[in-house]
Design an enzyme around this catalytic site. Structure first.
Site, PDB file in Angstrom:
ATOM      1  CG  ASP A 154      65.804   6.280  21.665  1.00  0.00           C
ATOM      2  OD1 ASP A 154      66.753   5.819  21.835  1.00  0.00           O
ATOM      3  OD2 ASP A 154      64.433   6.290  21.780  1.00  0.00           O
ATOM      4  CE  LYS A 156      66.198   2.489  21.143  1.00  0.00           C
ATOM      5  NZ  LYS A 156      66.660   2.300  22.607  1.00  0.00           N
ATOM      6  CG  ASN A 159      63.137   3.906  18.215  1.00  0.00           C
ATOM      7  OD1 ASN A 159      62.202   2.942  18.778  1.00  0.00           O
ATOM      8  ND2 ASN A 159      63.592   4.706  19.141  1.00  0.00           N
ATOM      9  CG  ASP A 172      59.489   5.295  19.293  1.00  0.00           C
ATOM     10  OD1 ASP A 172      58.564   5.641  19.806  1.00  0.00           O
ATOM     11  OD2 ASP A 172      59.201   4.214  18.667  1.00  0.00           O
ATOM     12  CB  THR A 190      70.490  -0.550  24.854  1.00  0.00           C
ATOM     13  OG1 THR A 190      72.017  -0.204  24.641  1.00  0.00           O
ATOM     14  CG2 THR A 190      69.954  -0.245  23.520  1.00  0.00           C
TER      15      THR A 190
HETATM   16  P1  ATP Z   1      57.786   3.678  22.934  1.00  0.00           P
HETATM   17  O1  ATP Z   1      58.624   2.857  21.504  1.00  0.00           O
HETATM   18  O2  ATP Z   1      57.269   4.861  21.637  1.00  0.00           O
HETATM   19  O3  ATP Z   1      56.956   3.332  23.813  1.00  0.00           O
HETATM   20  P2  ATP Z   1      56.590   1.349  21.696  1.00  0.00           P
HETATM   21  O4  ATP Z   1      58.005   1.165  20.857  1.00  0.00           O
HETATM   22  O5  ATP Z   1      56.418   0.163  22.443  1.00  0.00           O
HETATM   23  O6  ATP Z   1      55.940   2.769  21.874  1.00  0.00           O
HETATM   24  P3  ATP Z   1      55.650   1.447  19.188  1.00  0.00           P
HETATM   25  O7  ATP Z   1      56.910   1.129  18.440  1.00  0.00           O
HETATM   26  O8  ATP Z   1      54.985   2.724  18.689  1.00  0.00           O
HETATM   27  O9  ATP Z   1      55.801   1.333  21.013  1.00  0.00           O
HETATM   28  O10 ATP Z   1      54.789  -0.085  18.378  1.00  0.00           O
HETATM   29  C1  ATP Z   1      54.431  -1.259  18.636  1.00  0.00           C
HETATM   30  C2  ATP Z   1      55.075  -2.282  17.305  1.00  0.00           C
HETATM   31  O11 ATP Z   1      53.887  -1.793  16.713  1.00  0.00           O
HETATM   32  C3  ATP Z   1      56.230  -1.925  16.463  1.00  0.00           C
HETATM   33  O12 ATP Z   1      56.987  -2.238  16.742  1.00  0.00           O
HETATM   34  C4  ATP Z   1      55.564  -2.022  15.049  1.00  0.00           C
HETATM   35  O13 ATP Z   1      56.145  -3.634  14.305  1.00  0.00           O
HETATM   36  C5  ATP Z   1      53.786  -1.817  15.190  1.00  0.00           C
HETATM   37  N1  ATP Z   1      53.784   0.044  14.861  1.00  0.00           N
HETATM   38  C6  ATP Z   1      53.685   0.943  15.367  1.00  0.00           C
HETATM   39  N2  ATP Z   1      53.711   1.593  14.547  1.00  0.00           N
HETATM   40  C7  ATP Z   1      53.283   0.894  13.238  1.00  0.00           C
HETATM   41  C8  ATP Z   1      52.739   1.618  12.111  1.00  0.00           C
HETATM   42  N3  ATP Z   1      53.149   4.032  11.660  1.00  0.00           N
HETATM   43  N4  ATP Z   1      52.677   1.475  11.114  1.00  0.00           N
HETATM   44  C9  ATP Z   1      52.884  -0.224  10.949  1.00  0.00           C
HETATM   45  N5  ATP Z   1      53.138  -0.532  12.113  1.00  0.00           N
HETATM   46  C10 ATP Z   1      53.193   0.268  13.542  1.00  0.00           C
HETATM   47 MG    MG Z   2      58.341   1.699  19.308  1.00  0.00          MG
END
Ligand code: ATP
Ligand code: MG
Length: 304
Positions: A154, A156, A159, A172, A190
């Site tokens: 995955d 992209k 992520n 991710d 997508t």
């Molecule tokens: P998933 O894709 O697992 O369903 P998600 O996309 O809903 O999760 P994340 O991508 O984990 O959620 O987190 C949401 C947002 O938080 C990210 O898009 C990013 O902006 C911020 N974020 C997440 N983890 C981090 C990190 N380790 N450091 C900085 N920012 C982060």
């Molecule tokens: Mg995410």
């Protein structure tokens, strides 16, 4: 005696981490500003009180995970991500939970989301040198993951996060698996990044990540993925035909690498090691990025 290891980088660049019996809890952390919102909860900047070590704390609600039957996937994500050690793979230091929530202790990616960074570029795309340096980091990280028998599946821009030096951090691992996988892909979201064998629901292995690297390379250089269409069935048909169109500004070297990754037959795709030796990558790779890639460090120490 304290069983819980402190959260900090040691001199060997290994991070001490918690084992399963160790008990982190919310009391160990000062919570700062929200970093982002996820599907199942929020991510916060946080600091471990004793060591002052900065981390990102991802807070997931059990009820929402259960509702979407995601507990299994989360368990796999934790299991896989917490064992990976590579400068371009986001570290997971540990986790803990309470009655209602699960907390993931993650490496803090100071420069945020790749997706937003790409959108902010002139014309919404990166230069060829910048893209080549990102590709080298991704190839190095995936070479490591594949050696651990982990396929991400995955990759992209959404992520990918960016570290303090602007380096890539693959995040991710929710869809990643221990290779090989003969399971049919459950389609969601997508289609743009999926390899032909995945959209067709055939069995697949680590070669799917090579395809996705090709898609990503194109998107970094052009601003949108190569098979993007309003209607999913059109994207589907274009993926299966590998119906790819290159804009005029792309160099011969960039097109050559993309074409070598986007091959319909999985075994025909250029291997990651060869990708790192591709003239277009070699030409653009900076000393700074190269010095941070573990596979190059290994070569150096073997020669020494
Ligand atoms: P998933 O894709 O697992 O369903 P998600 O996309 O809903 O999760 P994340 O991508 O984990 O959620 O987190 C949401 C947002 O938080 C990210 O898009 C990013 O902006 C911020 N974020 C997440 N983890 C981090 C990190 N380790 N450091 C900085 N920012 C982060
Ligand atoms: Mg995410």
């Amino acid at each position: 005696m304290e069983t819980k290891q402190p959260l900090k980088e040691s001199s060997t660049n290994q991070v001490n981490e918690t084992s399963d019996e160790d008990e982190w809890s919310l009391d160990n952390f000062e919570i700062g500003r929200p970093l982002g919102k996820g599907k199942f909860g929020n991510v916060y900047l946080a600091r471990e009180i004793k060591s002052k070590f900065i981390i990102a704390l991802k807070v997931l609600f059990k009820s929402q995970l259960q509702k979407c039957h995601m507990e299994h996937q989360l368990r796999r994500e934790i299991e896989i991500q917490s064992h990976l050690r590579h400068p371009n793979v986001l570290r997971m230091y540990g986790y803990f939970y309470d009655e209602t929530r699960i907390y993931l202790i993650l490496e803090f990616a100071a420069n945020g989301e790749m997706y937003k960074f790409l959108k902010r570029q002139p014309h919404g795309r990166f230069s060829e040198p910048q893209t080549a340096n990102y590709m080298a980091q991704l190839a190095d990280a995936l070479m490591y993951c594949h050696a651990q028998k982990v396929i991400h599946r995955d990759i992209k821009p959404e992520n990918l996060l960016l570290g303090i030096h602007g380096e890539i951090k693959i995040a991710d691992f929710g869809w990643s698996v221990h290779a090989p996988s003969s399971r049919r892909t459950t389609m969601c979201g997508t289609l743009d990044y999926l390899a032909p064998e995945m959209v067709e629901g055939r069995s697949h292995d680590e070669h799917v990540d090579l395809w996705t690297l090709g898609i990503l390379c194109y998107e970094f250089l052009v601003g949108s993925p190569p098979f993007e269409e309003e209607k999913q069935d059109l994207t589907y048909r274009r993926i299966c035909k590998v119906d790819i169109r290159f804009p005029a500004h792309l160099s011969v070297g960039a097109k050559d690498l993309i074409a070598k990754l986007l091959r319909p037959k999985a075994e025909d795709r250029i291997p990651l090691k060869k990708l790192l030796e591709h003239p277009w990558i070699v030409m653009h790779l900076t000393e700074e990025v190269r010095s941070r890639l573990p596979s190059f460090q290994k070569v150096k120490s073997e020669k020494a």
